[in-house]
Motif scaffolding. Structure first.
Motif, PDB file in Angstrom:
ATOM      1  N   HIS A  13       0.851  -1.198   0.000  1.00 36.71           N
ATOM      2  CA  HIS A  13       0.000   0.000   0.000  1.00 36.71           C
ATOM      3  C   HIS A  13       0.890   1.254   0.000  1.00 36.71           C
ATOM      4  O   HIS A  13       1.828   1.342   0.796  1.00 36.71           O
ATOM      5  CB  HIS A  13      -0.906  -0.007   1.230  1.00 36.71           C
ATOM      6  CG  HIS A  13      -2.025   0.993   1.117  1.00 36.71           C
ATOM      7  ND1 HIS A  13      -1.790   2.349   1.181  1.00 36.71           N
ATOM      8  CD2 HIS A  13      -3.358   0.848   0.930  1.00 36.71           C
ATOM      9  CE1 HIS A  13      -2.951   2.988   1.052  1.00 36.71           C
ATOM     10  NE2 HIS A  13      -3.908   2.097   0.890  1.00 36.71           N
ATOM     11  N   PHE A  15       0.708   4.193   1.148  1.00 32.68           N
ATOM     12  CA  PHE A  15       0.840   4.997   2.370  1.00 32.68           C
ATOM     13  C   PHE A  15       1.770   4.344   3.395  1.00 32.68           C
ATOM     14  O   PHE A  15       2.116   4.944   4.404  1.00 32.68           O
ATOM     15  CB  PHE A  15      -0.527   5.210   3.043  1.00 32.68           C
ATOM     16  CG  PHE A  15      -1.418   6.177   2.305  1.00 32.68           C
ATOM     17  CD1 PHE A  15      -0.926   6.949   1.268  1.00 32.68           C
ATOM     18  CD2 PHE A  15      -2.749   6.316   2.663  1.00 32.68           C
ATOM     19  CE1 PHE A  15      -1.743   7.846   0.589  1.00 32.68           C
ATOM     20  CE2 PHE A  15      -3.568   7.210   1.993  1.00 32.68           C
ATOM     21  CZ  PHE A  15      -3.071   7.965   0.953  1.00 32.68           C
ATOM     22  N   GLN A 169      -6.397  10.404   5.412  1.00 31.22           N
ATOM     23  CA  GLN A 169      -6.422   9.079   4.779  1.00 31.22           C
ATOM     24  C   GLN A 169      -5.381   8.116   5.348  1.00 31.22           C
ATOM     25  O   GLN A 169      -5.622   6.921   5.404  1.00 31.22           O
ATOM     26  CB  GLN A 169      -6.192   9.239   3.275  1.00 31.22           C
ATOM     27  CG  GLN A 169      -7.381   9.859   2.566  1.00 31.22           C
ATOM     28  CD  GLN A 169      -7.341   9.639   1.076  1.00 31.22           C
ATOM     29  OE1 GLN A 169      -6.294   9.416   0.487  1.00 31.22           O
ATOM     30  NE2 GLN A 169      -8.486   9.702   0.439  1.00 31.22           N
ATOM     31  N   SER A 170      -4.226   8.647   5.761  1.00 36.72           N
ATOM     32  CA  SER A 170      -3.191   7.745   6.264  1.00 36.72           C
ATOM     33  C   SER A 170      -3.606   7.095   7.589  1.00 36.72           C
ATOM     34  O   SER A 170      -3.106   6.030   7.939  1.00 36.72           O
ATOM     35  CB  SER A 170      -1.870   8.489   6.427  1.00 36.72           C
ATOM     36  OG  SER A 170      -2.060   9.660   7.186  1.00 36.72           O
ATOM     37  N   GLN A 173      -7.061   4.726   6.225  1.00 39.12           N
ATOM     38  CA  GLN A 173      -6.807   3.563   5.360  1.00 39.12           C
ATOM     39  C   GLN A 173      -5.788   2.591   5.953  1.00 39.12           C
ATOM     40  O   GLN A 173      -6.062   1.409   6.073  1.00 39.12           O
ATOM     41  CB  GLN A 173      -6.319   4.034   3.978  1.00 39.12           C
ATOM     42  CG  GLN A 173      -7.415   4.719   3.175  1.00 39.12           C
ATOM     43  CD  GLN A 173      -6.955   5.108   1.782  1.00 39.12           C
ATOM     44  OE1 GLN A 173      -5.907   4.704   1.310  1.00 39.12           O
ATOM     45  NE2 GLN A 173      -7.758   5.913   1.112  1.00 39.12           N
ATOM     46  N   THR A 174      -4.619   3.103   6.300  1.00 37.29           N
ATOM     47  CA  THR A 174      -3.552   2.168   6.706  1.00 37.29           C
ATOM     48  C   THR A 174      -3.154   2.309   8.168  1.00 37.29           C
ATOM     49  O   THR A 174      -2.242   1.617   8.620  1.00 37.29           O
ATOM     50  CB  THR A 174      -2.287   2.350   5.837  1.00 37.29           C
ATOM     51  OG1 THR A 174      -1.842   3.699   5.970  1.00 37.29           O
ATOM     52  CG2 THR A 174      -2.568   2.046   4.392  1.00 37.29           C
ATOM     53  N   LYS A 176      -1.552   4.503   9.817  1.00 36.34           N
ATOM     54  CA  LYS A 176      -0.137   4.871  10.003  1.00 36.34           C
ATOM     55  C   LYS A 176       0.058   5.616  11.321  1.00 36.34           C
ATOM     56  O   LYS A 176       1.128   5.562  11.922  1.00 36.34           O
ATOM     57  CB  LYS A 176       0.302   5.732   8.820  1.00 36.34           C
ATOM     58  CG  LYS A 176       1.779   5.852   8.690  1.00 36.34           C
ATOM     59  CD  LYS A 176       2.150   6.344   7.309  1.00 36.34           C
ATOM     60  CE  LYS A 176       3.641   6.526   7.189  1.00 36.34           C
ATOM     61  NZ  LYS A 176       4.022   6.942   5.851  1.00 36.34           N
ATOM     62  N   ASN A 189       3.474  15.595   6.028  1.00 37.81           N
ATOM     63  CA  ASN A 189       2.289  14.777   5.759  1.00 37.81           C
ATOM     64  C   ASN A 189       1.865  14.918   4.293  1.00 37.81           C
ATOM     65  O   ASN A 189       1.529  13.940   3.622  1.00 37.81           O
ATOM     66  CB  ASN A 189       1.165  15.263   6.689  1.00 37.81           C
ATOM     67  CG  ASN A 189       0.111  14.201   6.875  1.00 37.81           C
ATOM     68  OD1 ASN A 189       0.278  13.061   6.467  1.00 37.81           O
ATOM     69  ND2 ASN A 189      -0.992  14.585   7.469  1.00 37.81           N
ATOM     70  N   GLU A 192       4.520  13.096   2.050  1.00 39.94           N
ATOM     71  CA  GLU A 192       4.486  11.630   2.176  1.00 39.94           C
ATOM     72  C   GLU A 192       3.228  11.003   1.594  1.00 39.94           C
ATOM     73  O   GLU A 192       3.285   9.933   1.002  1.00 39.94           O
ATOM     74  CB  GLU A 192       4.589  11.225   3.653  1.00 39.94           C
ATOM     75  CG  GLU A 192       5.943  11.460   4.254  1.00 39.94           C
ATOM     76  CD  GLU A 192       7.048  10.696   3.528  1.00 39.94           C
ATOM     77  OE1 GLU A 192       6.929   9.470   3.400  1.00 39.94           O
ATOM     78  OE2 GLU A 192       8.011  11.342   3.081  1.00 39.94           O
ATOM     79  N   HIS A 193       2.066  11.651   1.803  1.00 41.31           N
ATOM     80  CA  HIS A 193       0.813  10.986   1.454  1.00 41.31           C
ATOM     81  C   HIS A 193       0.092  11.562   0.241  1.00 41.31           C
ATOM     82  O   HIS A 193      -0.715  10.879  -0.371  1.00 41.31           O
ATOM     83  CB  HIS A 193      -0.117  10.974   2.670  1.00 41.31           C
ATOM     84  CG  HIS A 193       0.550  10.371   3.856  1.00 41.31           C
ATOM     85  ND1 HIS A 193       0.815  11.066   4.993  1.00 41.31           N
ATOM     86  CD2 HIS A 193       1.059   9.126   4.032  1.00 41.31           C
ATOM     87  CE1 HIS A 193       1.445  10.285   5.844  1.00 41.31           C
ATOM     88  NE2 HIS A 193       1.614   9.103   5.291  1.00 41.31           N
ATOM     89  N   ASP A 293     -10.092   0.257  -1.618  1.00 40.85           N
ATOM     90  CA  ASP A 293     -10.125   1.079  -0.392  1.00 40.85           C
ATOM     91  C   ASP A 293     -11.534   1.097   0.195  1.00 40.85           C
ATOM     92  O   ASP A 293     -11.731   0.996   1.405  1.00 40.85           O
ATOM     93  CB  ASP A 293      -9.756   2.536  -0.703  1.00 40.85           C
ATOM     94  CG  ASP A 293      -8.283   2.721  -1.016  1.00 40.85           C
ATOM     95  OD1 ASP A 293      -7.462   1.987  -0.441  1.00 40.85           O
ATOM     96  OD2 ASP A 293      -7.963   3.607  -1.826  1.00 40.85           O
TER      97      ASP A 293
END
Ligand SMILES: [Zn+2]
Length: 386
Positions: A13, A15, A169-170, A173-174, A176, A189, A192-193, A293
């Motif tokens: 993924h 992220f 979203q980070s 979704q994942t 983080k 941020n 990175e995303h 997603d």
């Protein structure tokens, strides 16, 4: 490649994702939604808003960046309940169809809020799209760049102390970060995303025919300018449930859109490219589509079983996308498009369809889905002076 035993995500993924006893960080963080004290979280939000706005001398209390999504309606409705005066910022990414523009104008008029619509120089914008498509096989980066920088410039220039975003979203979704971390907006941020780990000068680098002096609003403001502006994500302060929330915005007149590549009629409704070439490039790079997603989200909210989600996901991964209108908008000839398909979509040409609106039957989840509209005008022109 490792895959979560609870959802559909693999370890690749974009992220970044980690695993514990076979379960992904996104699924683990999601569980916080059921143990976190959301009343306390909302009170923290109210204290934060009070602290930032009590000495505010600007006409507006906060900036709300919008795309015309159902989520924007939800965010605006929440903020207005706190008696705040928002300034709505719309970035024209030139990808909207008539449903997208309707949703933006309806949001502004329904909630009776002040707004700024920023139309970036179309030639520079298209050159950016061409450049990122060529270098990173991603056509959405220029839109992300502006969406995450122009509202910040506006807040600084107008001395507005707060920027309110919807979901982070980070986290959603994942996983983080934890919801407890209350992660705030930052250059890191964003890079990175939203920008694949890149800064603007790296993205433009060599090859882009763009005058650096004309890309002011694409650059993120310097940290010294940011000291009085705070950007926060509402998903850290509420039990974030997009499908349920988005469904609730129908009462404000939000129009959902049916499309060929997802059951979700709310998210990115009104966008001419999101579930088309953008999705196909995502499939090529990461072996999943936006619908993945959305199915992961529904698994976590206990509205669909893993096996059913997997089956539906596999169906959508085989679905065709229509891309001719994107290349037409970009000003690429038929020969150019054929070259792109041959060289960049080598193993995916069988997924390129000839029909823009070949909508198949879709699934229903927890009664939150409604029949969407069908778009008739992709890439509706909305420029300065029109
Ligand atoms: Zn998972």
């Amino acid at each position: 490649m490792q895959r979560c035993i609870n959802c559909l995500y693999y370890e690749n993924h974009p992220f970044g994702i980690t695993f514990k006893n076979g379960i992904c960080s996104g699924c683990i963080t999601h569980k916080e939604k059921y143990s976190l004290d959301w009343l306390t979280a909302e009170n923290q939000l109210l204290e934060l808003i009070d602290h930032k706005t009590k000495n505010n001398k600007s006409t507006y209390d906060c900036v709300i960046p919008v795309k015309g999504d159902a989520e924007d309606y939800f965010v605006v409705s929440k903020i207005l309940k706190y008696n705040l005066k928002p300034l709505i910022i719309v970035i024209n990414n030139y990808f909207l169809n008539e449903i997208g523009w309707y949703n933006i104008h309806n949001l502004i008029t329904h909630f009776d809020v002040d707004s700024i619509i920023y139309n970036p120089d179309i030639d520079i914008y298209k050159e950016m799209v061409r450049t990122t498509l060529r270098k990173y096989e991603n056509l959405y980066i220029p839109s992300h760049i502006l969406y995450t920088s122009f509202p910040v410039h506006t807040a600084i220039n107008k001395k507005i102390p707060l920027i309110i975003w919807g979901q982070l979203q980070s986290v959603e979704q994942t996983g983080k970060f934890s919801h407890y971390d209350k992660v705030e907006m930052s250059r890191w941020n964003r890079r990175e995303h939203d920008l694949l780990g890149l800064e603007l000068d790296e993205i433009l680098g060599t090859g882009a025919q763009i005058n650096q002096l004309k890309v002011d609003f694409y650059n993120y403001p310097h940290s010294s300018e940011l000291k009085n502006v705070l950007g926060i994500y509402l998903s850290n302060y509420f039990l974030w449930d997009p499908l349920k929330q988005n469904n609730s915005t129908l009462k404000y007149g939000f129009k959902p859109q049916n499309n060929t590549n997802s059951f979700d009629v709310y998210e990115r409704s009104g966008c001419s490219v999101y579930y088309k070439l953008h999705d196909l490039l995502k499939l090529k790079k990461y072996n999943y589509k936006k619908v993945t997603d959305q199915l992961v989200r529904e698994i976590r909210h206990n509205r669909i079983e893993l096996n059913d989600a997997n089956r539906i996901n596999n169906q959508y991964l085989k679905e065709e996308v229509y891309i001719d209108d994107f290349f037409e908008w970009l000003g690429v000839t038929k020969t150019g498009m054929d070259w792109f398909i041959k060289h960049k979509l080598t193993n995916y040409s069988h997924l390129i369809g000839k029909d823009n609106n070949n909508i198949k039957n879709t699934i229903n989840i927890g009664n939150f889905l409604k029949k969407g509209e069908i778009s008739k005008h992709s890439y509706l022109k909305y420029y300065k002076g029109i």
